[in-house]
Write a protein that holds these residues in place. Sequence first.
Motif, short mmCIF file in Angstrom:
data_model
loop_
_atom_site.label_atom_id
_atom_site.label_comp_id
_atom_site.label_asym_id
_atom_site.label_seq_id
_atom_site.Cartn_x
_atom_site.Cartn_y
_atom_site.Cartn_z
N GLY A 86 49.03 90.75 105.93
CA GLY A 86 50.45 90.59 106.16
C GLY A 86 51.12 89.53 105.31
N VAL A 87 50.36 88.84 104.47
CA VAL A 87 50.90 87.79 103.62
C VAL A 87 51.17 88.35 102.21
CG1 VAL A 87 50.48 85.53 102.58
CG2 VAL A 87 49.69 86.01 104.90
N LEU A 88 52.38 88.13 101.76
CA LEU A 88 52.77 88.61 100.43
C LEU A 88 52.30 87.64 99.37
CD1 LEU A 88 54.39 90.59 98.60
CD2 LEU A 88 56.38 89.11 98.98
N GLY A 89 51.72 88.18 98.31
CA GLY A 89 51.33 87.37 97.17
C GLY A 89 51.88 87.98 95.89
N ALA A 90 52.10 87.16 94.90
CA ALA A 90 52.61 87.64 93.61
C ALA A 90 52.09 86.75 92.51
CB ALA A 90 54.13 87.66 93.60
N GLY A 91 52.00 87.31 91.33
CA GLY A 91 51.52 86.52 90.20
C GLY A 91 51.48 87.34 88.94
N GLY A 92 50.75 86.84 87.97
CA GLY A 92 50.65 87.53 86.69
C GLY A 92 49.35 87.21 86.00
N GLY A 93 49.04 88.02 85.01
CA GLY A 93 47.81 87.82 84.27
C GLY A 93 47.73 88.76 83.10
N GLY A 94 46.51 89.06 82.68
CA GLY A 94 46.32 89.94 81.53
C GLY A 94 44.96 90.59 81.60
N ALA A 95 44.70 91.46 80.62
CA ALA A 95 43.42 92.17 80.58
C ALA A 95 43.13 92.63 79.17
CB ALA A 95 43.45 93.37 81.53
N GLY A 96 41.85 92.70 78.85
CA GLY A 96 41.37 93.32 77.62
C GLY A 96 40.65 94.61 77.97
N ARG A 97 40.77 95.61 77.10
CA ARG A 97 40.21 96.92 77.41
C ARG A 97 39.50 97.51 76.20
NH1 ARG A 97 43.45 99.90 81.43
NH2 ARG A 97 43.71 101.62 79.98
N LEU A 98 38.39 98.18 76.45
CA LEU A 98 37.72 99.02 75.46
C LEU A 98 37.87 100.46 75.93
CD1 LEU A 98 34.38 97.08 74.88
CD2 LEU A 98 36.36 97.16 73.35
N ILE A 99 38.26 101.35 75.03
CA ILE A 99 38.42 102.76 75.40
C ILE A 99 37.63 103.61 74.41
CG2 ILE A 99 40.65 102.41 76.48
CD1 ILE A 99 41.99 103.50 74.04
N MET A 100 37.05 104.71 74.91
CA MET A 100 36.26 105.59 74.05
C MET A 100 36.13 106.94 74.72
SD MET A 100 32.61 103.75 74.84
CE MET A 100 33.40 102.17 75.11
N GLY A 101 36.05 108.00 73.92
CA GLY A 101 35.82 109.30 74.50
C GLY A 101 36.27 110.43 73.60
N ALA A 154 36.66 106.95 78.64
CA ALA A 154 36.11 105.89 79.47
C ALA A 154 36.82 104.59 79.11
CB ALA A 154 34.61 105.76 79.24
N VAL A 155 37.21 103.84 80.12
CA VAL A 155 37.91 102.58 79.93
C VAL A 155 37.13 101.47 80.61
CG1 VAL A 155 40.06 101.31 80.26
CG2 VAL A 155 40.13 103.79 79.90
N VAL A 196 39.68 87.44 89.36
CA VAL A 196 38.99 88.13 88.27
C VAL A 196 38.81 89.58 88.71
CG1 VAL A 196 36.89 88.28 86.89
CG2 VAL A 196 37.80 86.03 87.56
N MET A 197 39.21 90.52 87.83
CA MET A 197 39.24 91.93 88.22
C MET A 197 38.68 92.84 87.12
SD MET A 197 42.93 92.07 90.17
CE MET A 197 43.74 90.94 89.03
N PRO A 198 37.37 92.98 87.00
CA PRO A 198 36.80 93.95 86.05
C PRO A 198 36.93 95.36 86.62
CG PRO A 198 35.05 92.89 87.28
CD PRO A 198 36.32 92.22 87.71
N ALA A 199 36.99 96.36 85.74
CA ALA A 199 37.14 97.74 86.19
C ALA A 199 36.49 98.69 85.21
CB ALA A 199 38.62 98.10 86.35
N ALA A 200 36.04 99.83 85.73
CA ALA A 200 35.54 100.95 84.91
C ALA A 200 36.30 102.19 85.33
CB ALA A 200 34.04 101.14 85.13
N LEU A 201 37.05 102.77 84.39
CA LEU A 201 38.00 103.83 84.71
C LEU A 201 37.76 105.06 83.84
CD1 LEU A 201 41.16 101.53 84.53
CD2 LEU A 201 39.81 102.00 86.57
N LEU A 202 38.23 106.20 84.33
CA LEU A 202 38.35 107.41 83.53
C LEU A 202 39.82 107.68 83.30
CD1 LEU A 202 35.72 110.01 84.81
CD2 LEU A 202 35.82 108.90 82.57
N GLN A 203 40.20 107.93 82.06
CA GLN A 203 41.60 108.16 81.72
C GLN A 203 41.78 109.55 81.14
OE1 GLN A 203 44.16 106.80 78.03
NE2 GLN A 203 44.04 105.06 79.46
#
Length: 323
Positions: free
Chosen positions: A180-195, A206-207, A232-239
């Motif tokens: 129930g607590v609102l949070g806000a902020g900002g950041g960035g990310a680096g990405r490798l993409i291939m497929g 693949a991202v 810190v938010m790492p991720a593995a995605l399909l695009q």
Amino acid sequence: MYGCNSDPCPGAGFSFERQACLAIFLVFQLGCAAAIPLPSGQGLAYDLDRVVEAQEQTGWSIDELETKEALKDTLQSLCRANAQEQQRARVVFDKALLKAGGPSRLQWRNGQREIRLLSPALRAERSLGLLDSGLLAQKRGACPLGWEAQSPYQTIQDPMARWMFGIQTGGRAYAQVESGVLGAGGGGAGRLIMGPTFNRRWGLLAVLEFGGAGRFESFDLGQPIDVPDLLVMPAALLQLRRQFGSYYLFMESGALGFLSKEDPDLRAGLRSAAGVGITRIKVGPVLPTLGAFIGYDRIAAGTSSAVIDQVYTGVNAGFLWGL
């Protein structure tokens, strides 16, 4: 690198690393049936059309000046095309002009005064103009050493040429709710993409993403601002990407890891996003890209933390290598 018959993720358990591994493996398995090369003439025609489109995006004014401005990019493709490819590219543009209703000036004289409706004819005429200008320059010996004819022709400006590799970086703004607590902020990310890509229109990529942010939870006016919680938010995605000339749309989804300074245990989540972007003309060996997106994360509860719902938006800039 994975082969078409190799075992995926040997020795990997059911972990975030295994999810990333399986996503990459699936993409490369699909790449075993990558796109068939374009028919003769269509590859060069595609490249020249992309050069025209790039010039039009900044405003096409006087044909002679715009054609001269685009000569370097034109020769980068034309010098690598043999005579047959060049001749068949002309046939492609002639057919496009015929389909568009014939020469634009003739249509104008016959009463068609909407430039928007003349755009297909203008695009074909401008492409033919680049082809003619490039051929004259080639006859004068303008092609530098190393820019030699290829057989079959390999597109130069095509971001969806069989296989796509790229790097991206960008900034983001986050808003989230936890207990129930609102949070806000900002950041960035680096990405490798291939497929792999299919039919020069679709890409399944693949991202691998590594990003972070700072989150504030105190917004009281007149009160000191708290030290932000570091995330810190790492991720593995399909695009899934759909290319429209220089522009593209994409949707992506996959596994998200979540770590915070207040709760250092790794938490699993699901990340989904959609966005739009543009691919510019090649600079050196790479194609610059710029995209904007909006996304949603659902992060599981931790040992001392509740479920988090967060939305984010931002931009990515990067480079692509199309093979």
